[in-house]
Scaffold this active site. Structure first.
Site, short mmCIF file in Angstrom:
data_model
loop_
_atom_site.label_atom_id
_atom_site.label_comp_id
_atom_site.label_asym_id
_atom_site.label_seq_id
_atom_site.Cartn_x
_atom_site.Cartn_y
_atom_site.Cartn_z
N TYR A 11 0.82 -1.22 0.00
CA TYR A 11 0.00 0.00 0.00
C TYR A 11 0.85 1.27 0.00
O TYR A 11 0.40 2.32 -0.45
CB TYR A 11 -0.93 0.00 1.22
CG TYR A 11 -2.08 -0.96 1.04
CD1 TYR A 11 -3.20 -0.58 0.30
CD2 TYR A 11 -2.03 -2.24 1.56
CE1 TYR A 11 -4.24 -1.46 0.10
CE2 TYR A 11 -3.07 -3.13 1.36
CZ TYR A 11 -4.17 -2.74 0.63
OH TYR A 11 -5.20 -3.61 0.42
N ILE A 12 2.07 1.17 0.53
CA ILE A 12 2.94 2.35 0.58
C ILE A 12 3.94 2.34 -0.59
O ILE A 12 4.06 3.32 -1.32
CB ILE A 12 3.70 2.40 1.93
CG1 ILE A 12 2.70 2.53 3.08
CG2 ILE A 12 4.73 3.52 1.95
CD1 ILE A 12 1.84 3.76 3.05
N ASP A 31 10.03 -6.73 -4.83
CA ASP A 31 9.17 -7.39 -3.84
C ASP A 31 9.55 -8.86 -3.80
O ASP A 31 10.03 -9.42 -4.79
CB ASP A 31 7.68 -7.22 -4.20
CG ASP A 31 6.79 -7.37 -2.99
OD1 ASP A 31 6.28 -6.36 -2.49
OD2 ASP A 31 6.60 -8.52 -2.52
N THR A 83 5.97 -3.92 9.11
CA THR A 83 6.56 -3.98 10.47
C THR A 83 5.45 -4.34 11.46
O THR A 83 4.93 -3.47 12.17
CB THR A 83 7.21 -2.63 10.86
OG1 THR A 83 6.34 -1.56 10.44
CG2 THR A 83 8.55 -2.44 10.22
N VAL A 152 -0.16 8.50 5.18
CA VAL A 152 -1.26 8.59 4.22
C VAL A 152 -2.50 7.84 4.70
O VAL A 152 -2.40 6.92 5.51
CB VAL A 152 -0.85 8.01 2.85
CG1 VAL A 152 0.11 8.93 2.14
CG2 VAL A 152 -0.30 6.62 2.99
N LYS A 203 6.32 9.79 14.25
CA LYS A 203 5.33 8.91 13.61
C LYS A 203 4.59 8.08 14.67
O LYS A 203 3.36 7.98 14.67
CB LYS A 203 6.03 7.98 12.61
CG LYS A 203 5.20 6.82 12.12
CD LYS A 203 4.07 7.25 11.24
CE LYS A 203 3.06 6.14 11.05
NZ LYS A 203 1.90 6.52 10.29
N HIS A 241 -15.76 23.74 24.64
CA HIS A 241 -14.60 24.49 25.15
C HIS A 241 -13.63 24.68 23.98
O HIS A 241 -13.36 23.72 23.24
CB HIS A 241 -13.95 23.66 26.28
CG HIS A 241 -12.80 24.35 26.94
ND1 HIS A 241 -11.60 24.59 26.28
CD2 HIS A 241 -12.63 24.82 28.19
CE1 HIS A 241 -10.77 25.20 27.09
NE2 HIS A 241 -11.38 25.35 28.27
N GLY A 254 -8.72 -0.89 16.12
CA GLY A 254 -8.14 -1.91 15.25
C GLY A 254 -7.23 -1.32 14.20
O GLY A 254 -6.77 -0.18 14.32
N CYS A 257 -2.14 0.14 12.36
CA CYS A 257 -1.34 1.29 12.82
C CYS A 257 -1.63 1.61 14.29
O CYS A 257 -0.79 1.38 15.14
CB CYS A 257 -1.63 2.51 11.95
SG CYS A 257 -0.91 2.38 10.32
N ARG A 321 -8.17 -6.17 9.48
CA ARG A 321 -6.96 -6.46 10.26
C ARG A 321 -7.06 -5.89 11.68
O ARG A 321 -7.38 -4.72 11.85
CB ARG A 321 -5.71 -5.89 9.56
CG ARG A 321 -5.27 -6.75 8.40
CD ARG A 321 -4.03 -6.21 7.77
NE ARG A 321 -4.27 -4.96 7.07
CZ ARG A 321 -3.31 -4.26 6.44
NH1 ARG A 321 -2.06 -4.68 6.49
NH2 ARG A 321 -3.60 -3.16 5.80
N1 NAD Z 1 -0.76 1.11 4.61
C1 NAD Z 1 -0.79 2.24 5.29
O1 NAD Z 1 -1.82 2.94 5.28
C2 NAD Z 1 0.41 2.73 6.07
C3 NAD Z 1 0.40 4.04 6.57
C4 NAD Z 1 1.52 4.49 7.27
C5 NAD Z 1 2.61 3.64 7.46
N2 NAD Z 1 2.58 2.35 6.98
C6 NAD Z 1 3.75 1.52 7.21
O2 NAD Z 1 4.40 1.28 5.96
C7 NAD Z 1 5.01 -0.03 5.97
C8 NAD Z 1 4.51 -0.84 4.79
O3 NAD Z 1 3.11 -1.00 4.92
P1 NAD Z 1 2.19 -1.48 3.72
O4 NAD Z 1 0.79 -1.22 4.15
O5 NAD Z 1 2.68 -0.93 2.43
O6 NAD Z 1 2.49 -3.06 3.76
P2 NAD Z 1 1.97 -4.16 2.72
O7 NAD Z 1 1.82 -5.40 3.50
O8 NAD Z 1 0.83 -3.61 1.92
O9 NAD Z 1 3.19 -4.32 1.69
C9 NAD Z 1 4.46 -4.72 2.02
C10 NAD Z 1 5.10 -5.42 0.82
O10 NAD Z 1 6.45 -5.74 1.18
C11 NAD Z 1 6.77 -7.01 0.63
N3 NAD Z 1 7.93 -7.54 1.34
C12 NAD Z 1 8.01 -8.10 2.56
N4 NAD Z 1 9.28 -8.40 2.86
C13 NAD Z 1 10.03 -8.00 1.82
C14 NAD Z 1 11.43 -8.02 1.56
N5 NAD Z 1 12.30 -8.50 2.45
N6 NAD Z 1 11.86 -7.55 0.37
C15 NAD Z 1 10.98 -7.06 -0.53
N7 NAD Z 1 9.66 -6.98 -0.33
C16 NAD Z 1 9.18 -7.45 0.84
C17 NAD Z 1 5.50 -7.81 0.76
O11 NAD Z 1 5.47 -8.89 -0.15
C18 NAD Z 1 4.44 -6.74 0.44
O12 NAD Z 1 4.11 -6.71 -0.95
C19 NAD Z 1 4.67 -0.64 7.33
O13 NAD Z 1 5.72 -0.37 8.23
C20 NAD Z 1 3.43 0.14 7.75
O14 NAD Z 1 3.27 0.17 9.15
C21 NAD Z 1 1.51 1.90 6.29
#
Ligand code: NAD
Length: 425
Positions: A11-12, A31, A83, A152, A203, A241, A254, A257, A321
């Site tokens: 997603y990021i 990936d 993470t 985001v 953060k 207030h 839930g 984050c 989740r």
């Molecule tokens: N999704 C959100 O709204 C959001 C917002 C703020 C912060 N974050 C943080 O951003 C980070 C990523 O979140 P996300 O939602 O994008 O996760 P996600 O699960 O959507 O995507 C993570 C991707 O990383 C890949 N991956 C895992 N290990 C790997 C490796 N060793 N090498 C290469 N690719 C690997 C997975 O296959 C997956 O496609 C997390 O720390 C999350 O807490 C997410």
């Protein structure tokens, strides 16, 4: 034009790759999932995000974005891997470690390495930098290491990636500047430079602030029940207030984050992070509080028929989740006396392990409807229809989101349980 290697295409990472590619960078997305790579190289994506399919298709067609399971040499490396937390509530930074190790052989002097994943305080200094030092780099001189957290909102990612203020924490001031300059090419909001640990803590504190404030509202809901006060009215009046903004109580917290990030602080400063830990405990206690009210409401029924409305951790999304609603459903299912039906118009059957029902199946002859998510569909529930289908027209709205006619139905809200009476057939 510079080359960027983005590790982790979720997603990021995927929207970030697409935005940099659209800005003209040569982007390689990496990936561990072959499926993700194959799809992306065809110009397709594996996640849902408004506007993203079109941009990805365009930049892949133009050759600006490619994907691979192996990193390559680049000028800038961005790590955006998951993470999560372990069962024992400690942070799992294994993905960050393996991503750092994966890019290490491709690094050259002068490269910028940015971690966007949400990480515990001091991870850049104590985990990421030592791995790269082991590879022979002087991490203060040869590389620019920085943490740039993401804030985001899913559904608005493409807008917020560009417009939000970014915090860039370098392991040195020069690293912060170099990494901030990368974001200045795509961000129209402010890009603020600081130290890595300050960025890591900012953060985590953003999400902790919200978690603690929700805990306060949840505690108010419980206190109000004991004292016979309407918490929703208290909040409405207190918030008049000019400097008060009490949050809203609900069935728990839930998502990946708010329900996770505060533990990263608790782990690192257990003695001091008392309020943060207590807030997590209060929010975690809400599913039990909700089921206790359901037991009280149905205590005098032989075979209570209960319809649960909503499973996601917030309204109008399909993400379950860490959702407290799942815990509530499991607790109610464990208690064999309920004839339980579960309805969520945003959730697919394959996402959960118990059967889902349609609206009609769920409410038909129900003694009680329990609302657990503030979907638009629930905000506009029709009182007449609901009352005519239910056996006893009683609703427990834990999100205070419904606008039901209280002449036709008895409505209990999470902050207004003072007159709760057991339902009679
Ligand atoms: N999704 C959100 O709204 C959001 C917002 C703020 C912060 N974050 C943080 O951003 C980070 C990523 O979140 P996300 O939602 O994008 O996760 P996600 O699960 O959507 O995507 C993570 C991707 O990383 C890949 N991956 C895992 N290990 C790997 C490796 N060793 N090498 C290469 N690719 C690997 C997975 O296959 C997956 O496609 C997390 O720390 C999350 O807490 C997410």
């Amino acid at each position: 034009m510079e080359k960027i290697c983005v590790v982790g295409l979720g997603y990021i990472g995927l929207p970030t790759s697409a935005i940099f590619a659209r800005a003209g960078y040569n982007v390689l997305g990496v990936d561990v999932s072959e499926r993700v790579i194959e799809k992306l190289n065809r110009g397709e994506i594996h996640i849902e995000e408004v506007g993203l399919p079109e941009i990805v298709k365009q930049v892949v067609n133009e050759g600006k974005l490619r994907a691979s399971v192996t990193p390559e040499e680049a000028d800038v490396f961005i790590i955006a891997v998951p993470t999560p937390i372990h069962e024992d509530l400690t942070a799992n930074v294994d993905y960050v470690i393996s991503a750092t190790k994966a890019i290490a052989p491709f690094l050259k002097k002068g490269n910028i390495v940015i971690v966007e994943s949400t990480i515990p305080p001091r991870t850049m200094d104590d985990v990421v930098a030592p791995i790269l030092r082991e590879q022979g780099f002087d991490t203060e001189k040869d590389l620019y290491l920085a943490h740039c957290p993401e804030r985001v909102l899913p559904g608005r990612i493409l807008i917020e990636l560009v417009e939000n203020t970014r915090i860039v924490g370098g392991t040195t001031p020069e690293a912060a500047k170099q990494a901030a300059d990368v974001y200045r090419k795509i961000v129209t909001g402010d890009v603020l430079e600081t130290e890595a640990v300050t960025a890591e803590m900012s953060k985590l504190m953003e999400n902790t602030f919200r978690d603690v404030n929700i805990a306060l509202a949840n505690e108010l809901a419980k206190i109000s029940q004991r004292l016979g006060v309407d918490a929703h009215k208290v909040i409405e009046l207190a918030n008049k207030h000019p400097r008060v903004n009490i949050h809203h109580p609900g069935p728990g917290v839930g998502g990946h984050c708010l329900a996770v990030d505060p533990y990263f602080i608790v782990e690192k400063a257990t003695e001091e992070a008392k309020l943060i830990k207590l807030s997590r405990d209060i929010n975690n206690s809400m599913p039990h509080f909700v089921t206790t009210q359901v037991h009280r409401l149905t205590a005098e029924l032989d075979e209570p028929r209960v319809a649960v409305f909503g499973l996601t951790y917030k309204g109008n999304i399909d993400d379950v989740r860490e959702s407290p609603a799942l815990e509530i459903v499991e607790m109610l299912l464990d208690n064999k006396r309920y004839d339980l039906k579960v309805y969520d118009p945003h959730v697919q059957q394959e996402q959960v392990e118990f059967p889902l029902s349609s609206f009609e199946e769920a409410v038909k002859d129900a003694h009680l409807v329990v609302v657990l998510a503030d979907h638009n569909e629930f905000k506009s529930l029709n009182s007449k229809e609901l009352a005519s289908l239910m056996k006893t027209p009683v609703v427990f709205d834990t999100k205070n989101c419904t606008h039901l006619d209280e002449e036709q139905l008895t409505v209990y809200r999470i902050g207004n349980l003072m007159n709760l009476k057991s339902i009679q057939e």
